[in-house]
Design a protein around this motif. Structure first.
Motif, PDB file in Angstrom:
ATOM      1  N   VAL A 205       0.879  -1.099   0.022  1.00 30.33           N
ATOM      2  CA  VAL A 205      -0.080  -0.046   0.174  1.00 30.33           C
ATOM      3  C   VAL A 205       1.001   1.140  -0.096  1.00 30.33           C
ATOM      4  N   GLU A 206       0.578   2.158  -1.137  1.00 31.80           N
ATOM      5  CA  GLU A 206       1.667   3.351  -1.065  1.00 31.80           C
ATOM      6  C   GLU A 206       0.828   4.542  -1.124  1.00 31.80           C
ATOM      7  N   ILE A 207       0.952   5.483  -0.414  1.00 31.37           N
ATOM      8  CA  ILE A 207       0.165   6.865  -0.386  1.00 31.37           C
ATOM      9  C   ILE A 207       0.865   7.750  -1.544  1.00 31.37           C
ATOM     10  N   ASN A 208      -0.002   8.180  -2.399  1.00 33.52           N
ATOM     11  CA  ASN A 208       0.321   9.327  -3.633  1.00 33.52           C
ATOM     12  C   ASN A 208      -0.824  10.220  -3.352  1.00 33.52           C
ATOM     13  N   LEU A 209      -0.364  11.321  -3.202  1.00 35.18           N
ATOM     14  CA  LEU A 209      -1.450  12.403  -3.203  1.00 35.18           C
ATOM     15  C   LEU A 209      -1.329  13.276  -4.249  1.00 35.18           C
ATOM     16  N   PHE A 210      -2.266  13.699  -4.805  1.00 35.49           N
ATOM     17  CA  PHE A 210      -2.175  14.880  -6.008  1.00 35.49           C
ATOM     18  C   PHE A 210      -1.553  16.173  -5.417  1.00 35.49           C
TER      19      PHE A 210
END
Ligand code: ATP
Length: 253
Positions: free
Chosen positions: A99-104
């Protein structure tokens, strides 16, 4: 939430809207996240707020691709964490996947908030945190190009729900199998991804989990490979658009 009886025709939709508004107030989401949610709502409305046959087809292909993956990664943005954290954690466990957090609109505060949402949902290992290593993805600039070396960067299959077009395009260009969940069949993300599930994320992820549990019993890899090979994303998106056309024609009479 407002005084809304559960039999109200928009009950589920209004519950989700409330969840999103609260998450915005708590600083988990950027204001633009609410606008993106509204666009999704509009498409869900004209799709009858239920999972359609085309979406089920894509869910089957996506599940097979995730099971075949050597390094599957679930890429999580703010909206996904608010709407589907528990199911994401379940999906990551059964595959297993990272699970990887990737925010715009990445800010350290928001990354920490999303991390907290995921931890509360039971996630133990999370990539893309503040201070984590990252490498830039070719074709993207700034914070949005970040990819964890052990996560999205080296993934062969990435699930990127509610993604924006540039990122989906960059991931496809890097040769990854990109699975998206996007209610708008016309979005650039929907059009460029390898497998597009035109459905609400709150319905789609539980169905992916169900499908994976079914396919896990599948003894031959060949069968999974042929599910992925035979899936035609362009044709499947056209079926979703056809459903919208039918809805509008029916309503227009
Ligand atoms: P693109 O750059 O791909 O053309 P966009 O600019 O239309 O995308 P974004 O705001 O980047 O859209 O991403 C939000 C997308 O997610 C929209 O296409 C919207 O329809 C979709 N969406 C929003 N909420 C949901 C949801 N709950 N389930 C599935 N899709 C959703």
């Amino acid at each position: 939430m407002h005084d809304m009886p559960p039999n109200h025709p928009r009950y589920q939709s209004l519950l989700l809207r409330d969840k999103m508004a609260n998450a915005y107030k708590e600083g988990i989401l950027a204001d633009t996240a609410l606008i993106a949610h509204g666009r999704g709502e509009a498409f869900d409305y004209i799709l009858g707020e239920k999972t359609n046959v085309a979406a089920l087809n894509a869910i089957k292909a996506a599940s097979a691709a995730l099971l075949l993956a050597k390094n599957p990664v679930l890429s999580i943005n703010g909206n996904t964490s608010v709407l589907a954290a528990e199911d994401i954690v379940k999906l990551a466990q059964i595959l297993p996947a990272k699970v990887e957090i990737n925010l715009f609109y990445r800010t350290p505060q928001r990354v920490m908030k999303v991390e907290e949402v995921l931890r509360k949902a039971g996630a133990t290992e999370i990539l893309g945190k503040e201070g984590d290593d990252y490498l830039p993805l070719e074709g993207l600039e700034g914070p949005r190009s970040r990819a964890h070396p052990e996560g999205v960067y080296k993934a062969d299959v990435v699930l990127v729900p509610l993604e924006d077009g540039d990122r989906a395009e960059a991931l496809v260009a890097l040769g990854k199998t990109v699975i998206t969940i996007d209610l708008n069949p016309l979005s650039r993300t929907a059009q460029t991804s390898s497998i597009t599930i035109v459905d609400n994320i709150v319905r789609a992820i539980p169905l992916i989990i169900e499908e994976i549990n079914k396919l896990k019993g599948c003894p031959v890899v060949d069968e999974l490979e042929s599910i992925v090979r035979e899936f035609d994303n362009k044709r499947n998106i056209a079926s979703s658009l056809q459903l919208i056309v039918q809805y509008l024609e029916r309503e227009g009479k």
